[in-house]
Write an enzyme that holds these catalytic residues in place. Structure first.
Site, PDB file in Angstrom:
ATOM      1  N   LEU A  13      31.696   4.176   8.245  1.00 49.32           N
ATOM      2  CA  LEU A  13      31.264   4.997   7.113  1.00 49.32           C
ATOM      3  C   LEU A  13      31.954   4.484   5.850  1.00 49.32           C
ATOM      4  O   LEU A  13      33.144   4.160   5.881  1.00 49.32           O
ATOM      5  CB  LEU A  13      31.635   6.465   7.342  1.00 49.32           C
ATOM      6  CG  LEU A  13      31.046   7.373   6.271  1.00 49.32           C
ATOM      7  CD1 LEU A  13      29.549   7.566   6.477  1.00 49.32           C
ATOM      8  CD2 LEU A  13      31.744   8.716   6.229  1.00 49.32           C
ATOM      9  N   GLU A  71      37.203   2.390  12.812  1.00 49.93           N
ATOM     10  CA  GLU A  71      37.703   3.478  11.964  1.00 49.93           C
ATOM     11  C   GLU A  71      38.174   4.625  12.857  1.00 49.93           C
ATOM     12  O   GLU A  71      38.092   4.534  14.078  1.00 49.93           O
ATOM     13  CB  GLU A  71      36.611   3.947  10.993  1.00 49.93           C
ATOM     14  CG  GLU A  71      35.351   4.433  11.683  1.00 49.93           C
ATOM     15  CD  GLU A  71      34.218   4.763  10.726  1.00 49.93           C
ATOM     16  OE1 GLU A  71      34.472   5.082   9.554  1.00 49.93           O
ATOM     17  OE2 GLU A  71      33.054   4.712  11.185  1.00 49.93           O
ATOM     18  N   TYR A 100      25.273  14.962   6.143  1.00 49.14           N
ATOM     19  CA  TYR A 100      26.189  15.935   5.544  1.00 49.14           C
ATOM     20  C   TYR A 100      27.136  15.248   4.579  1.00 49.14           C
ATOM     21  O   TYR A 100      27.205  14.011   4.531  1.00 49.14           O
ATOM     22  CB  TYR A 100      26.948  16.691   6.634  1.00 49.14           C
ATOM     23  CG  TYR A 100      28.042  15.907   7.339  1.00 49.14           C
ATOM     24  CD1 TYR A 100      27.739  14.873   8.222  1.00 49.14           C
ATOM     25  CD2 TYR A 100      29.385  16.201   7.105  1.00 49.14           C
ATOM     26  CE1 TYR A 100      28.747  14.168   8.857  1.00 49.14           C
ATOM     27  CE2 TYR A 100      30.401  15.498   7.747  1.00 49.14           C
ATOM     28  CZ  TYR A 100      30.072  14.476   8.622  1.00 49.14           C
ATOM     29  OH  TYR A 100      31.073  13.777   9.240  1.00 49.14           O
ATOM     30  N   LYS A 127      25.792   9.000   7.016  1.00 51.48           N
ATOM     31  CA  LYS A 127      26.662  10.134   7.394  1.00 51.48           C
ATOM     32  C   LYS A 127      25.834  11.221   8.075  1.00 51.48           C
ATOM     33  O   LYS A 127      25.507  12.246   7.482  1.00 51.48           O
ATOM     34  CB  LYS A 127      27.367  10.662   6.141  1.00 51.48           C
ATOM     35  CG  LYS A 127      28.579  11.533   6.452  1.00 51.48           C
ATOM     36  CD  LYS A 127      29.428  11.705   5.207  1.00 51.48           C
ATOM     37  CE  LYS A 127      30.487  12.764   5.352  1.00 51.48           C
ATOM     38  NZ  LYS A 127      31.468  12.489   6.397  1.00 51.48           N
TER      39      LYS A 127
HETATM   40  N1  PMP Z   1      34.769   7.549   8.678  1.00 49.03           N
HETATM   41  C1  PMP Z   1      34.192   8.555   9.353  1.00 49.03           C
HETATM   42  C2  PMP Z   1      33.603   8.266  10.699  1.00 49.03           C
HETATM   43  C3  PMP Z   1      34.158   9.856   8.821  1.00 49.03           C
HETATM   44  O1  PMP Z   1      33.577  10.851   9.504  1.00 49.03           O
HETATM   45  C4  PMP Z   1      34.755  10.097   7.558  1.00 49.03           C
HETATM   46  C5  PMP Z   1      34.783  11.470   6.940  1.00 49.03           C
HETATM   47  N2  PMP Z   1      33.612  12.151   7.052  1.00 49.03           N
HETATM   48  C6  PMP Z   1      35.348   9.020   6.883  1.00 49.03           C
HETATM   49  C7  PMP Z   1      35.341   7.760   7.467  1.00 49.03           C
HETATM   50  C8  PMP Z   1      36.005   9.199   5.547  1.00 49.03           C
HETATM   51  O2  PMP Z   1      35.060   9.385   4.520  1.00 49.03           O
HETATM   52  P1  PMP Z   1      35.423  10.168   3.197  1.00 49.03           P
HETATM   53  O3  PMP Z   1      36.630   9.499   2.618  1.00 49.03           O
HETATM   54  O4  PMP Z   1      34.233  10.018   2.344  1.00 49.03           O
HETATM   55  O5  PMP Z   1      35.717  11.581   3.603  1.00 49.03           O
END
Ligand code: PMP
Length: 287
Positions: A207, A183, A33, A151
């Site tokens: 991620l 994270e 996603y 993701k």
């Molecule tokens: N880490 C994880 C585990 C996440 O789910 C997300 C957001 N989906 C992020 C980091 C942040 O990613 P982004 O800045 O692309 O939203």
């Protein structure tokens, strides 16, 4: 008013949209996603999200069902049809619905990926009361699988982590592996010590946040020193400031970790400044 959503090539009212019960996204979390933020009716960092979508699909061997310009058109059409000013557009691509449930991947020649997109409105996105107060996090063991750089829609553990945080009277959880923070449940994690911004380096452990990339670029442009390295739980608890980033939270100050207040327990000056810069620059570059 019912939302208009997108399913496999068609725009439909949300209560008429359907996906097969045999869809591998539903049965096996076999899908990926993206979440793209909309401010003032425009898309933030569309190309970053598109690039990560292609990468996630490539790592799982799922064919990207649409070209970049078609993805953009669908995002714009959904934004327009739903009159979305501030909020997000969620997209999901799964390996499709082959019929019988089977661990073996279906033949991509005969099973089309399933594509779903929908909007979520959030008028308080930019002027967020949470950002003014800052959020509190707890820490939990990182029990996720080893390919967190993809993701996928396997979000049960992050969801459980968020529930553990709420139960503990906090807002979110940061995950810890071998003594270091990986994270947040749905965001990247940062601490600030002596004016230096510290965040874990990119690897399969986290991620690769699209907001992370933008924020680190803006920080460097503003002459704020950045260290991409692992930091321990002890370092986090004794940091001057902390924050997290995600497409829908932007830069969100963290004011307490495991019940220990950081600084004076209010959003720190650097995190606050980075939030302002991020919103300003993203608005300028929105398409
Ligand atoms: N880490 C994880 C585990 C996440 O789910 C997300 C957001 N989906 C992020 C980091 C942040 O990613 P982004 O800045 O692309 O939203």
């Amino acid at each position: 008013m019912s939302r208009i959503v997108y399913v496999n090539g068609e725009y439909q009212p949300e209560d008429q949209a359907q996906v097969s019960i045999f869809d591998r996204g539903f049965l096996m979390a076999d899908g990926v996603y993206e979440v793209t933020t909309v401010i003032d009716g425009k898309l933030i960092d569309f190309d970053g999200h598109f690039a990560r979508l292609e990468r996630s699909l490539g790592e799982l061997g799922i064919r990207n069902p649409m070209a970049r310009d078609t993805w953009l058109e669908v995002h714009r059409e959904l934004q327009a049809r739903n009159g979305l000013e501030h909020g997000l557009i969620y997209l999901q691509v799964t390996r499709g619905a082959p019929g019988d449930r089977d661990f073996v991947f279906p033949d991509p020649e005969t099973t089309e990926p399933t594509v779903v997109l929908f909007t979520q409105s959030n008028p308080a996105l930019v002027d967020s009361p949470k950002a003014r107060k800052g959020i509190k996090v707890i820490t939990i063991d990182d029990l996720r699988w080893g390919r967190r750089d993809i993701k996928t829609v396997q979000l049960l553990y992050p969801s459980m982590g968020k529930m553990m945080a709420l139960k503990a009277g906090a807002d979110d959880a940061w995950m810890v592996q071998d003594g270091c923070v990986t994270e947040g449940t749905s965001n990247n994690a940062y601490i600030i010590k002596n004016g230096r911004i510290i965040t874990r380096a990119l690897s399969n452990d986290i991620l690769h946040g699209i907001t992370r990339a933008a924020v680190l670029r803006f920080a460097r442009e503003a002459q704020m020193p950045v260290e991409e390295r692992s930091f321990t739980l002890e370092e986090a608890r004794s940091a001057d400031e902390a924050f997290m980033t995600s497409a829908s939270a932007f830069v969100m100050p963290v004011v307490a970790i495991d019940g220990v207040a950081l600084g004076d327990g209010t959003p720190g000056p650097l995190a606050t400044r980075l939030r302002e810069i991020y919103i300003e620059e993203s608005r300028k570059a929105a398409i």
